[in-house]
Design an enzyme around this catalytic site. Structure first.
Site, PDB file in Angstrom:
ATOM      1  N   CYS A 253      34.039  27.771   5.960  1.00 25.46           N
ATOM      2  CA  CYS A 253      34.831  28.454   6.984  1.00 25.46           C
ATOM      3  C   CYS A 253      35.092  27.513   8.163  1.00 25.46           C
ATOM      4  CB  CYS A 253      34.096  29.710   7.448  1.00 25.46           C
ATOM      5  SG  CYS A 253      34.931  30.555   8.791  1.00 25.46           S
ATOM      6  N   CYS A 256      34.734  28.983  11.713  1.00 27.28           N
ATOM      7  CA  CYS A 256      33.370  29.180  12.215  1.00 27.28           C
ATOM      8  C   CYS A 256      32.693  27.862  12.556  1.00 27.28           C
ATOM      9  CB  CYS A 256      32.493  29.852  11.165  1.00 27.28           C
ATOM     10  SG  CYS A 256      33.328  30.985  10.114  1.00 27.28           S
ATOM     11  N   ASP A 257      32.842  26.864  11.703  1.00 24.58           N
ATOM     12  CA  ASP A 257      31.991  25.679  11.812  1.00 24.58           C
ATOM     13  C   ASP A 257      32.742  24.408  12.215  1.00 24.58           C
ATOM     14  OD1 ASP A 257      30.056  27.427  10.955  1.00 24.58           O
ATOM     15  OD2 ASP A 257      30.231  26.865   8.856  1.00 24.58           O
TER      16      ASP A 257
END
Ligand SMILES: Cc1cc2nc3c(=O)[nH]c(=O)nc-3n(C[C@H](O)[C@H](O)[C@H](O)COP(=O)(O)OP(=O)(O)OC[C@H]3O[C@@H](n4cnc5c(N)ncnc54)[C@H](O)[C@@H]3O)c2cc1C
Length: 424
Positions: A253, A256-257
């Site tokens: 993702c 997200c990261d």
């Protein structure tokens, strides 16, 4: 919110985790993180069920960065287990399903819980999966006054809820957030009287015969007709070291990261729309992004390919696969790449790999009862009929050319011809 979950910070870690006399499960989560949103209700449900035996803790990663890094947590969400002051079991990271979380908890605890008491539910139509296909089938069935129940393993929305940028669904003003789009679909289904049972894990399926049977941990369902709408899930990177590096260099993702990779060298694995879109997104943080794709043709819109090609920070390697990722404690260092034509290997610097290499249909539980193709998709045409009478397949789970939200929702329409079958 469950009162069995403790929100703690770095200063409380020693007392609440290391010195705890019960096993501890920790969820490192972040804001603006679709897989964290998927995990949150699963975590709540697990806390309600197992909270007397294991302490459930949540730590916000962005506010406790040093602690997270000292534990090698670079991705959200990451779930860790502690017992007697030491980490044990394996970590979970990225998009998680309820069965994965339950199994990991039960591995730590052993079988400590008695079986749940069972409820019996009978209905005209049972829909398995509450992604766009299942929800749209629910809307049509509810409007047709069929007694309809949707059973969902996680939370409603499916894959579509994991992207904040849906730009091609008709009738929306520019890009729409997938979570909002599918939340509307859910509300619409509920407004037509459909029952939605989410966070239910299916343990037994019998699709043969006139009455279909499904059993979850606490409910037995009996229905005249079943629609399989269990969709697909992102495929994991098949490379040595990828499993242990999940959340510590191997990610699924970018939203997200990606921010963890400021100034870094990143690889994006894959050659579809998702891979190209996310590679461009990652150039906001990374110094350089290399797209590694196993073919020389891309499965995406020409505009997406052109955008990636014209980006100075992106280079593209075709006919190559990642065979190994080599890591440090917190992130990767290198990736080994093999040329599929020549068989030659090269090593490239990579602090992180983001994986977008396709999807696997979620059909394992139907195997042997229904015809699947070699890739595991349910064989069904435009009318969504499967090889089993009274069982239909809608959305990404069935054999079809294009897997998108629009094609999934269109499968959810119930042809009049078989609405009669349902009521028999
Ligand atoms: C990152 C990403 C971006 C995307 N962007 C776009 C886009 O911009 N535009 C577009 O049109 N499409 C996009 N797609 C594709 C689109 O999301 C899918 O085509 C669509 O969601 C398929 O809907 P579905 O209902 O068939 O399956 P899914 O969305 O996969 O939903 C299936 C549901 O079934 C549940 N389930 C699975 N197994 C079980 C089980 N055993 N028991 C009960 N429930 C189960 C799952 O938890 C899930 O909720 C994107 C996909 C991804 C991953």
């Amino acid at each position: 919110m469950s009162d069995k979950i403790k929100y703690i910070n770095s200063e409380q870690f020693e007392e609440e985790v290391i010195k705890s006399n019960k096993p501890v499960i920790i969820d490192f989560f972040s804001d603006d993180c679709p897989p964290c949103d998927v995990l949150a209700p699963i975590y709540e449900k697990m806390a309600e069920k197992y909270g007397d035996h294991i302490t459930f803790v949540k730590i916000m990663r962005q506010e406790n960065r040093e602690l997270a890094l000292s534990l090698g947590v670079t991705g959200s969400p990451t779930v860790l287990f502690y017992k007697d002051g030491k980490e044990l079991g394996s970590r979970l990271s990225g998009f998680m399903t309820k069965p994965q979380v339950r199994k990991a908890i039960e591995e730590v605890l052993g079988d400590v819980l008695p079986p749940e008491t069972m409820e019996k539910v009978t209905c005209d139509l049972l829909i398995l999966g509450a992604g766009p296909a299942g929800l749209s089938a629910g809307i049509y069935a509810g409007r047709a006054k069929l007694n309809t129940v949707i059973v969902e393993e996680g939370v409603c929305g499916g894959q579509a809820a994991t992207t904040s940028h849906v730009a091609n669904y008709p009738g929306t003003d520019g890009a729409v957030n997938g979570k909002e789009l599918t939340r509307n679909m859910k509300e619409q289904a509920l407004s037509f009287g459909v029952r939605i049972d989410d966070l239910k894990e299916i343990f037994d399926v019998n699709l043969k015969g006139p009455i279909k049977y499904i059993r979850t941990e606490d409910t037995e369902y009996y229905a005249n007709t079943v629609i399989l709408a269990t969709g697909a899930r992102p495929r994991e990177l098949d490379a040595a070291g990828a499993d242990t590096a999940k959340g510590r260099g191997v990610h699924y993702c970018a939203t997200c990261d990606g921010a963890m990779y400021e100034g870094a060298e990143i690889i994006v694995a894959g050659g579809g729309s998702a891979a190209l879109e996310e590679a461009v997104f990652l150039t906001r943080f990374a110094d350089h992004v290399t797209i590694v794709h196993r073919r020389d043709e891309f499965r995406c819109a020409m505009t997406e390919l052109e955008e990636a090609r014209s980006n100075q920070k992106i280079s593209i390697l075709t006919n190559k696969i990642i065979t190994e990722v080599i890591g440090g404690e917190h992130s990767l260092k290198e990736a080994v790449i093999r040329d599929v034509n020549t068989g030659q290997y090269e090593i490239i610097k990579a602090d992180g790999v983001f994986v977008y290499v396709g999807n696997d249909p979620q059909t394992r539980i139907f195997k042997g009862q229904i015809e699947l193709n070699a890739s595991g998709y349910v064989i069904a045409g435009e009318d969504t009929r499967t090889s089993c009478a009274g069982v239909f397949a809608a959305g990404d789970v069935r054999t079809k050319e294009i897997r998108q939200i629009a094609t999934a929702t269109s499968d959810g329409q119930l042809p009049r011809s078989w609405q009669k079958d349902i009521l028999q």
